[in-house]
Design an enzyme around this catalytic site. Structure first.
Site, PDB file in Angstrom:
ATOM      1  CB  SER A   1       8.118   5.413  34.909  1.00  0.00           C
ATOM      2  OG  SER A   1       7.322   4.345  34.311  1.00  0.00           O
TER       3      SER A   1
ATOM      4  CE  LYS B   1       3.634   1.620  34.389  1.00  0.00           C
ATOM      5  NZ  LYS B   1       4.038   2.181  35.767  1.00  0.00           N
ATOM      6  CB  SER B   2      -1.338   5.428  33.921  1.00  0.00           C
ATOM      7  OG  SER B   2      -0.997   4.176  34.511  1.00  0.00           O
TER       8      SER B   2
ATOM      9  CB  ALA C   1      -9.617  -1.147  36.025  1.00  0.00           C
TER      10      ALA C   1
ATOM     11  CG  HIS D   1      -4.517   5.718  37.755  1.00  0.00           C
ATOM     12  ND1 HIS D   1      -3.827   4.764  37.010  1.00  0.00           N
ATOM     13  CD2 HIS D   1      -3.469   6.394  38.458  1.00  0.00           C
ATOM     14  CE1 HIS D   1      -2.561   4.797  37.205  1.00  0.00           C
ATOM     15  NE2 HIS D   1      -2.203   5.773  38.291  1.00  0.00           N
TER      16      HIS D   1
END
Lengths: 173, 173, 173
Positions: free
Chosen positions: C13, C15-16, C34, C50
């Site tokens: 969604s 977030k990151s 992490a 990521h």
């Protein structure tokens, strides 16, 4: 005609605590309508935890099915009635009737009370429709029913909140 | 360049009704692009219920796969086109292609239309990523795909809403 | 005492990405904690994706369990520390301890850091409580734990956001 406040949100998102805070502002005598039944250890533990938190200012009414009748029967007695929660009530009714239309008719009876109840109401529900479509058919039926009931109740309420991580977001009112 | 409105939310949270209301403001002729297929009784019932609610002002186009082509093919014909819903379209594509990257490429084709379409678009999707991580691998893949597609579409849209209990919350625009 | 920002939301969604943008405003050196472990191909792929997105301005610390210690141990070294994510950390702890109370105690240790940490913190979590009640007991336990942890962290944070379709909604701050 009195105020109706509706609160929805995810599991452990601070719905009940917000409901208790908003209801508490009306002052004692405070009525608490519990729709859950201590049918297993998990639920019994949850009910006990909530009761301990609320303390003695609250008078508890246990009513798993006849919610509208319970509210009507105590109208004018309490300064406010908190119903926790709609989702368990819908679960109880769906298992009892095995008929979505009959459950929806009971939700309609409940929302018809909002405009005539002398006692303000605070109702707590759950958001259960934001995950993957469940494989189980009964779960899908319940998910749709819960969404429809939340929509009906929100429409008939004066104030509506959704909670995330303990924080309320006002949707209406 | 025309306006694109994107609406997401949980099951039975009032997404379609909001979409019909917002699209209706553009006036007839109103185009309705249905991506669902009446493959089983549950879906057939849902489609029939939505059609009955929309009434005769709407002209329905059934397109489970080639969504961008359907929109391009009717560009300028309707005052608005409502797509209901993105999630079923993604499901149809994932089952057809069995390849997430190909589905994402089709989503990119769709969002590329937004800035060139003469007809305003209202797109309805579902929020499916706020439950427990599904045990089923395909369900996890779909959940991630749906999240990514929603993000791509929201980014390319002019207005974005999320609905809870029938009530919209504006996220953008 | 420094700023703590908490971000929750559904799967994929945004977030990151929001966390990286908000943390990036503090400038290098940027610390990335992490909590996930590349235990299977799916997770390894997600971690690699990521990392590639963040680029070389970030220094990564892998810590699946001792999160508070990792933050304390680097206090004052970075301009900001981003923790991604709380949900995987809770999963790791629950599997290690098999004891919800012990996990909650570790969450309490973490939130106690917020008011004394010299380095600003950005923490990412997941909303997992808005689907149907899971049939699996461990999943129910985790869902309740995640809700409780999110509430504790949000309460102790200065700013809180929830994301939908890549778009943030500010809940606090």
């Amino acid at each position: 005609m009195s105020k109706t406040i509706f609160i929805t949100g995810g599991a452990r998102s601070g719905k009940s605590l917000l409901a208790e805070r908003l209801a508490g502002e009306f002052g004692a005598p405070l009525g608490y309508v519990a729709t859950g039944r201590a049918g297993d250890a998990e639920m019994a533990e949850r009910i006990a935890r909530h009761q301990a938190r609320r303390g003695t200012a609250w008078q508890t009414i246990e009513e798993p099915f006849a919610l509208a009748e319970a509210i009507r029967g105590h109208d004018g007695y309490f300064n406010v009635m908190l119903v926790d929660c709609i989702t368990l009530w819908l679960t109880n009714l769906l298992l009892k009737y095995d008929d979505v239309a009959k459950v929806v008719a009971d939700v309609r009876d409940l929302t018809n009370l909002f405009s005539v109840s002398k006692t303000p109401l605070v109702l707590v529900s759950n958001e259960v429709g934001m995950g993957i479509v469940p494989e189980n058919r009964l779960a899908r039926t319940f998910r749709d029913l819960a969404g429809e009931a939340n929509e009906m109740i929100a429409k008939a309420s004066d104030e509506v909140y959704v909670t995330f991580a303990g924080l309320p977001l006002k949707l209406k009112g």
